[in-house]
Design a protein around this motif. Structure first.
Motif, PDB file in Angstrom:
ATOM      1  N   UNK A  11       0.837  -1.206   0.000  1.00 33.32           N
ATOM      2  CA  UNK A  11       0.000   0.000   0.000  1.00 33.32           C
ATOM      3  C   UNK A  11       0.877   1.263   0.000  1.00 33.32           C
ATOM      4  N   UNK A  12       1.995   1.204   0.753  1.00 38.11           N
ATOM      5  CA  UNK A  12       2.921   2.343   0.806  1.00 38.11           C
ATOM      6  C   UNK A  12       3.484   2.628  -0.591  1.00 38.11           C
ATOM      7  N   UNK A  13       3.913   1.568  -1.274  1.00 35.57           N
ATOM      8  CA  UNK A  13       4.499   1.746  -2.605  1.00 35.57           C
ATOM      9  C   UNK A  13       3.480   2.286  -3.609  1.00 35.57           C
ATOM     10  N   UNK A  14       2.218   1.988  -3.365  1.00 42.71           N
ATOM     11  CA  UNK A  14       1.168   2.471  -4.270  1.00 42.71           C
ATOM     12  C   UNK A  14       0.833   3.938  -4.018  1.00 42.71           C
ATOM     13  N   UNK A  15       1.056   4.418  -2.770  1.00 39.52           N
ATOM     14  CA  UNK A  15       0.627   5.777  -2.420  1.00 39.52           C
ATOM     15  C   UNK A  15       1.771   6.767  -2.193  1.00 39.52           C
TER      16      UNK A  15
END
Length: 433
Positions: A355-359
Motif C-alpha cells: 500500500x505504501x508503494x502504491x501511495x
C-alpha cells in the motif's frame, strides 16, 4: 731596468649573482628569529612566501597557529607527522587537518587525573578557528591505583570495586567542545584500542557521568550538525538523557547511534526527538529495538517533516513494528531512505508496504534484505509497485522472494532509476546567460 711582472689570478666561477641581495638576507634573518619575533603580515606577499618556506615545522604552535596561514607550511607539518594525509576529508585545508588531528591525538591519549587538563585547554585559543570536525575513537579511563600502595584497607577496596564507577569515568569534553565555535561534526567511540594484557570490561564503559557531561555539552554546541556516538554500550537510560538535551537543538541534522544497546524505552525517547527536532538522518543499526520501540519511532515518523533517512538494520522490530512504520509512511512525505534489513519481517509487513508503494511518492530506497517476506510477500510488493515512479532501489536479497517476482520488481525499479537519470537531459535547466 727591472720590469715587474704582475700576475692576476682570476676566479672564473665568481659572479655578483652569488652575493645574496640584502632583501634575501633580511628574509633569512626573519625566518631564523621567527620564534622570538614572528613578523609575517607586515611583509609583501612574495616575501611572506619565502619566509614561510624557510620556517621549521617544529616551531611552537603558540607562534605559528594564528600567524601562519599559508597552506604550504601546514602541508609540510602534516606530511612530516602522518603517513596518510587525505586533505579532501578536511575541506581541502591542510591547516584544518593539522589542528583537528593534533587535537584528536591529545584527546585519545588523555588519562583523567594524570594528564594535565591544560594540555587540552591551552590549545583552544590556537585551534578554535580551524576545528570543524572531531573523530575520537578512544577514551582512556583513569589509572587504577593499587589500594595497598595507597594505604586503603581491604573493605574500602571492596566498596570501590562494588561501585565500579571510580575507575571508569573519562575526559569531560564539555569545556573543550563548547569553546569551538565552528564545530559541526563530532564522532565519539568510548573504547580502548590495543589494551593487550591489561584487558578489563570496565575499560569499555560509557558511564552515567560521561553521559551527563556529554548531554549538557551537546545542548550548548549550537552549531553541531552531525553527532555520532557508536560502539559505546549506550543503553536506554543514557539515550533518554541525550535525546532530552537534543530535542530542540537548532542545527542537528544527523544522529548516528549504531552498534549500541538501545531498547524500546530508548527508541521511545528517539521517536519523540524525531518529531521535535530538525533531524534528517537517524542511524540505529545493530541495537535491540523490538516492536514497541519501532511503534514509537513510527509515531515520530508520522509527525516528522524533516527526517529523510532511517536505518533500523539488525534490530528485532518484527511484523508489529514493520507494519507500524509502514502505516506511518502512508502520511509521511519526507522519508526517502529506509533500511529494515534483518528484522525478522514477513508477509504482513510486505502487505502494508504494498500500500505504501502504491501511495507514497517520496521514498526512493527501501532495504528488506535478510527477512522472511516469502513468495506472497514478494507478490504483494510487486503489486504495489505497478504504478510507482519514485522508488529507485529495493533490496530483497535473502528475503525469500520468488526469483521471477524479484526479476519483475528489479525491472520496475531499474526503469524508475533510468527515468530519474535521464530527466535532467530531457528537461535541461534554462539559466539566463
Amino acid at each position: 731596468s727591472f720590469y715587474t711582472r704582475r700576475c692576476i689570478t682570476e676566479d672564473l666561477s665568481w659572479s655578483l649573482v652569488t652575493v645574496p641581495p640584502l632583501t634575501e638576507l633580511c628574509l633569512q634573518h626573519i625566518a631564523h628569529n621567527f620564534e622570538n619575533n614572528p613578523i609575517l603580515n607586515d611583509l609583501l606577499p612574495e616575501h611572506q612566501k619565502k619566509v614561510v618556506e624557510k620556517l621549521s615545522t617544529s616551531l611552537p604552535l603558540t607562534v605559528t597557529a594564528n600567524t601562519v596561514s599559508h597552506e604550504e607550511y601546514w602541508k609540510r607539518c602534516c606530511m612530516e607527522r602522518w603517513q596518510v594525509c587525505d586533505v579532501s576529508n578536511y575541506g581541502d585545508s591542510w591547516k584544518r587537518m593539522f589542528f583537528e588531528r593534533h587535537l584528536e591525538s591529545i584527546l585519545k591519549f588523555f588519562i583523567p587525573n594524570t594528564t594535565d587538563p591544560e594540555q587540552v585547554l591551552e590549545l583552544i585559543p590556537l585551534c578554535k578557528g580551524y576545528v570543524r570536525k572531531l573523530e575520537i575513537n578512544q577514551f582512556l579511563p583513569p589509572l587504577q591505583v593499587d589500594p595497598k600502595e595507597e594505604g586503603h584497607d581491604l573493605s574500602d577496596a571492596e566498596d570501590e570495586a562494588e561501585t565500579g564507577e571510580v575507575y571508569k569515568h573519562h575526559y569531560n569534553l564539555k569545556e573543550l567542545i563548547t569553546s569551538l565555535p565552528h564545530l559541526e561534526e563530532l564522532h565519539l567511540i568510548y573504547d580502548v584500542k590495543s589494551c593487550g594484557m591489561n584487558f578489563e570490561w570496565n575499560l569499555f564503559n560509557f558511564t552515567e557521568l560521561d553521559c551527563s557531561n556529554l548531554a549538557s555539552a551537546m545542548k550548548m554546541c549550537r552549531n553541531l550538525k552531525v553527532f555520532k556516538l557508536t560502539r559505546s554500550k549506550v543503553d536506554d537510560d543514557k539515550i533518554k538523557l541525550l535525546a532530552r538535551n537534543l530535542q530542540h537543538h537548532p542545527c542537528l541534522l544527523e544522529l548516528d547511534l549504531s552498534h549500541n544497546l538501545i531498547r524500546d524505552h530508548g527508541a521511545q525517547a528517539l521517536g519523540k526527538l524525531i518529531s521535535h527536532s530538525r533531524l534528517e538522518t537517524l542511524n540505529l543499526c545493530n541495537n535491540q529495538i523490538c516492536h514497541l520501540g519501532a511503534q514509537a519511532l513510527a509515531q515520530g515518523l508520522a509527525e516528522s517533516s524533516t527526517l529523510t533517512s532511517l536505518n533500523l538494520r539488525l534490530n528485532f522490530v518484527e511484523d508489529k513494528g514493520g507494519e507500524a512504520i509502514g502505516r506511518a509512511l502512508l502520511t509521511n512525505t519526507s522519508l526517502k531512505c529506509l533500511h529494515l534489513g534483518s528484522n525478522n519481517l514477513s508477509e504482513p509487513t510486505a502487505a502494508v508496504f504494498s500500500q505504501v508503494l502504491a501511495q507514497n511518492t517520496s521514498l526512493t530506497s527501501i532495504n528488506f534484505s535478510c527477512n522472511h517476506l516469502g513468495l506472497d510477500g514478494g507478490k504483494q510488493l510487486l503489486a504495489g509497485l505497478a504504478n510507482n515512479k519514485t522508488l529507485t532501489k529495493l533490496d530483497l536479497r535473502h528475503a525469500e522472494v520468488e526469483q521471477e517476482t524479484d526479476f519483475l520488481i528489479h525491472e520496475i525499479v531499474w526503469a524508475n532509476r533510468e527515468a530519474v537519470r535521464l530527466a535532467p537531459l530531457q528537461h535541461p535547466s534554462t539559466e539566463p546567460l
